[in-house]
Design a protein around this motif. Structure first.
Motif, short mmCIF file in Angstrom:
data_model
loop_
_atom_site.label_atom_id
_atom_site.label_comp_id
_atom_site.label_asym_id
_atom_site.label_seq_id
_atom_site.Cartn_x
_atom_site.Cartn_y
_atom_site.Cartn_z
N MET A 1 -5.40 -68.12 -39.98
CA MET A 1 -5.27 -66.89 -39.07
C MET A 1 -6.24 -66.81 -38.06
N THR A 2 -5.97 -66.28 -36.95
CA THR A 2 -6.65 -66.14 -35.72
C THR A 2 -7.71 -64.85 -36.08
N HIS A 3 -9.11 -64.91 -35.85
CA HIS A 3 -9.67 -63.67 -35.97
C HIS A 3 -10.19 -63.16 -34.43
N LEU A 4 -10.59 -61.95 -34.68
CA LEU A 4 -10.63 -61.20 -33.15
C LEU A 4 -11.93 -62.08 -32.56
N THR A 5 -12.86 -62.70 -33.03
CA THR A 5 -13.74 -63.42 -32.48
C THR A 5 -13.43 -64.39 -31.48
N ALA A 6 -12.24 -64.85 -31.78
CA ALA A 6 -11.50 -65.88 -30.97
C ALA A 6 -11.16 -65.21 -29.73
N ARG A 7 -11.03 -64.00 -29.55
CA ARG A 7 -10.68 -63.38 -28.44
C ARG A 7 -11.86 -62.93 -27.39
N THR A 8 -11.44 -62.76 -26.13
CA THR A 8 -12.37 -62.57 -25.03
C THR A 8 -11.85 -61.48 -24.24
N ALA A 9 -13.05 -60.43 -24.08
CA ALA A 9 -12.74 -59.43 -23.28
C ALA A 9 -13.58 -59.34 -22.13
N ALA A 10 -13.05 -59.14 -20.59
CA ALA A 10 -13.94 -58.77 -19.65
C ALA A 10 -14.10 -57.46 -19.25
N VAL A 11 -15.16 -56.97 -19.20
CA VAL A 11 -15.43 -55.57 -18.68
C VAL A 11 -16.05 -55.79 -17.31
N ILE A 12 -15.33 -55.08 -16.23
CA ILE A 12 -15.92 -55.20 -14.88
C ILE A 12 -16.45 -54.03 -14.44
N GLY A 13 -17.65 -53.92 -14.32
CA GLY A 13 -18.40 -52.65 -13.91
C GLY A 13 -19.45 -52.14 -15.14
N ALA A 159 -9.46 -63.82 -19.49
CA ALA A 159 -9.77 -62.97 -20.57
C ALA A 159 -8.36 -62.44 -21.40
N ASP A 160 -8.74 -62.17 -22.60
CA ASP A 160 -7.41 -61.80 -23.15
C ASP A 160 -7.06 -60.29 -22.99
N ALA A 161 -8.31 -59.35 -22.65
CA ALA A 161 -8.20 -58.05 -22.23
C ALA A 161 -9.31 -57.83 -21.17
N THR A 162 -9.00 -56.92 -20.25
CA THR A 162 -9.94 -56.50 -19.32
C THR A 162 -9.90 -55.17 -19.14
N VAL A 163 -11.34 -54.53 -18.98
CA VAL A 163 -11.48 -53.07 -18.84
C VAL A 163 -11.93 -53.18 -17.65
N LEU A 164 -11.43 -52.26 -16.62
CA LEU A 164 -11.97 -52.05 -15.59
C LEU A 164 -12.87 -50.71 -15.33
N ALA A 165 -14.20 -50.55 -14.98
CA ALA A 165 -14.87 -49.51 -15.10
C ALA A 165 -15.66 -49.73 -13.76
N LEU A 166 -15.06 -49.40 -12.59
CA LEU A 166 -15.61 -50.01 -11.35
C LEU A 166 -16.16 -48.63 -10.58
N GLY A 167 -16.25 -47.43 -11.20
CA GLY A 167 -16.75 -46.31 -10.63
C GLY A 167 -15.84 -45.87 -9.48
N GLY A 168 -16.53 -44.80 -8.77
CA GLY A 168 -15.50 -43.96 -7.79
C GLY A 168 -16.41 -44.61 -6.31
N GLY A 169 -16.24 -43.74 -5.44
CA GLY A 169 -16.81 -44.28 -3.98
C GLY A 169 -17.93 -43.51 -3.60
N SER A 170 -18.83 -42.79 -4.37
CA SER A 170 -20.02 -42.37 -3.60
C SER A 170 -21.26 -42.93 -3.64
N TRP A 171 -22.21 -42.78 -2.92
CA TRP A 171 -23.12 -43.79 -2.77
C TRP A 171 -23.01 -45.35 -3.12
#
Ligand SMILES: Cc1cc2nc3c(=O)[nH]c(=O)nc-3n(C[C@H](O)[C@H](O)[C@H](O)COP(=O)(O)OP(=O)(O)OC[C@H]3O[C@@H](n4cnc5c(N)ncnc54)[C@H](O)[C@@H]3O)c2cc1C
Length: 414
Positions: A1-13, A159-171
């Motif tokens: 069985m594949t385990h979650l540790t074999a999975r990769t996630a990219a978080v950007i930001g 990446a198997d999953a990606t979370v984009l957390a790139l913020g808004g546009g101030s500063w």
């Protein structure tokens, strides 16, 4: 069985939202790589720390939720998952206690972001999160891999999953420049243009007023604003005169409605009561007393206590004849119209409105059109006043997106 540790996630930001998503993913056993365009993460968070780091607010649930206005129904489930209480617990878990200030605002003891961020990054590294700074995300390639611009040239990452957390546009100098918006729009993700929130406004002062009063605080006034539908909002507080107009907490609190009114009609009129607590008839009476040889300004000061920037505002807005007329001067003290002609640019604002539409996302903040891609933080289309509501929703949405990505990866293995 594949385990979650074999999975990769990219978080950007690597702001509060991205770091929170990374924590949730790493806690679930996924291999997490976090990418940020800047040489270090959490720069806006650290800047917020310069103002005391207002993490959240201690007011009851109802008023708290009302701060999110039209997006209340979208933010509510996020706060149910990770609300103000959970956030304070979380900070305590990092060795940073919080306290409730006199206004109900919640701050970390020490009122700095750096100790919290330092402890958090240490814990994330211990949990296996790998940080890749100077990696500017440029979208996806034809095969759906993530493209990054790095000092060593382009890097392509899967990446198997990606979370984009790139913020808004101030500063934007702190890393969040909103350049992601067209990248998502081109992929068919519904986005609203970024607009300044918690921002100052241009008034267009005379040279004389600007030179004398730029930088002066205007303390304890009541500001009210009536929109075209007749809805009135009144608040007591203070603001600051700037070279171009006005900024500060009282203005920020009303800024969403002022901004929208200017967009709709070209101008928004802020009504100022410069002497809250003093009744109009009394002011008329005082100002009608003989002034003898005194100047109008010293008459105003001795009869009403108004001087400095408040007297300057009256002179700036009123015609000379009105300033000399006790009834009209008293009326202006209680209800001075300040014409705001434009919000200050997004780059100067505390936060942004606009961003990824909630309609484009499922309950776990996954982009419906792009399974496996999640969004969190200020890049989502919501806004809130200052008072800790911004960070609270960023942390909460980061947590929900991270947990959502975890659940999505788990389902794909099962
Ligand atoms: C002066 C100031 C004071 C504030 N004070 C408070 C406060 O006291 N309380 C409060 O609640 N809120 C405060 N805020 C707002 C709060 O800081 C933000 O709402 C919050 O930081 C947003 O978190 P985020 O994680 O969504 O985005 P950010 O914190 O903006 O993080 C986004 C990250 O993404 C990175 N990034 C952006 N584009 C790319 C790309 N293409 N590739 C790779 N990386 C990218 C950026 O470098 C950045 O590190 C303040 C804001 C300012 C400007």
């Amino acid at each position: 069985m594949t385990h979650l540790t074999a999975r990769t996630a990219a978080v950007i930001g690597g702001g509060p939202a991205g770091l929170m998503a990374a924590e949730a993913l790493a806690g679930g056993g996924v291999r997490v790589d976090l990418y940020d365009a800047m040489p270090s993460v959490g720069r806006k968070f650290l800047l917020a720390g310069k103002g005391g780091l207002n993490l959240t607010h201690a007011e009851p649930r109802e008023p708290f939720l009302s701060r999110y206005g039209e997006r209340r129904a979208r933010i509510e489930p996020l706060l149910d998952a990770f609300g103000p209480g959970a956030l304070r617990e979380w900070a305590r878990g990092l060795g940073v206690d919080t306290f409730v200030g006199s206004s109900g605002r919640v701050f970390p003891v020490g009122e700095k972001a750096a100790p919290l961020l330092r402890a958090w990054l240490h814990r994330l590294r211990e949990a296996g999160v790998r940080f890749h700074v100077r990696h500017r995300w440029r979208g996806w390639d034809a095969e759906g891999a993530l493209r990054f611009e790095t000092p060593q040239g382009e890097r392509v990452v899967r990446a198997d999953a990606t979370v984009l957390a790139l913020g808004g546009g101030s500063w934007p100098q702190l890393g969040s420049d909103g350049a992601w918006l067209p990248l998502l729009a081109q992929r068919g993700v519904e986005v609203a243009p970024l607009r300044p929130a918690n921002c100052g406004f241009d008034v267009g002062w005379s040279e004389h007023f600007r030179t004398r009063f730029a930088g002066h605080p205007v303390k304890s006034v009541v500001a009210s604003f009536t929109d075209t539908a007749g809805a009135v909002e009144r608040r007591q507080g203070e603001f600051v005169v700037t070279a171009n107009g006005v900024e500060g907490s009282l203005v920020y609190a009303l800024s969403a409605r002022l901004r929208d009114e200017i967009a709709a009609s070209g101008v928004a009129v802020l009504q100022l009561d410069l002497a809250p607590g003093r009744e109009l008839p009394r002011l008329v009476d005082e100002l009608s007393r003989p002034r003898g040889s005194r100047s109008l300004s010293s008459h105003l000061q001795s009869r009403t206590g108004l001087k400095g920037v408040k007297a300057g505002l009256l002179r700036e807005v009123l015609a000379a004849a009105d300033f000399a007329d006790p009834a009209r001067l008293a009326a202006a003290i209680k209800d001075l119209p300040l014409r705001l002609v434009a919000p200050r640019p997004l780059a100067e604002a505390i936060s942004s409105a606009g961003g990824v539409a909630f309609e484009a996302l499922d309950d776990r903040l996954m982009v419906r059109a792009h399974p496996g891609v999640f969004c969190a933080g200020e890049m989502l289309d919501w806004e809130a006043p200052t008072g800790g509501y911004l960070l609270t929703a960023c942390f909460a949405s980061g947590r929900v997106a991270g947990k959502g990505a975890l659940a999505w990866l788990a389902r794909r293995i099962a």
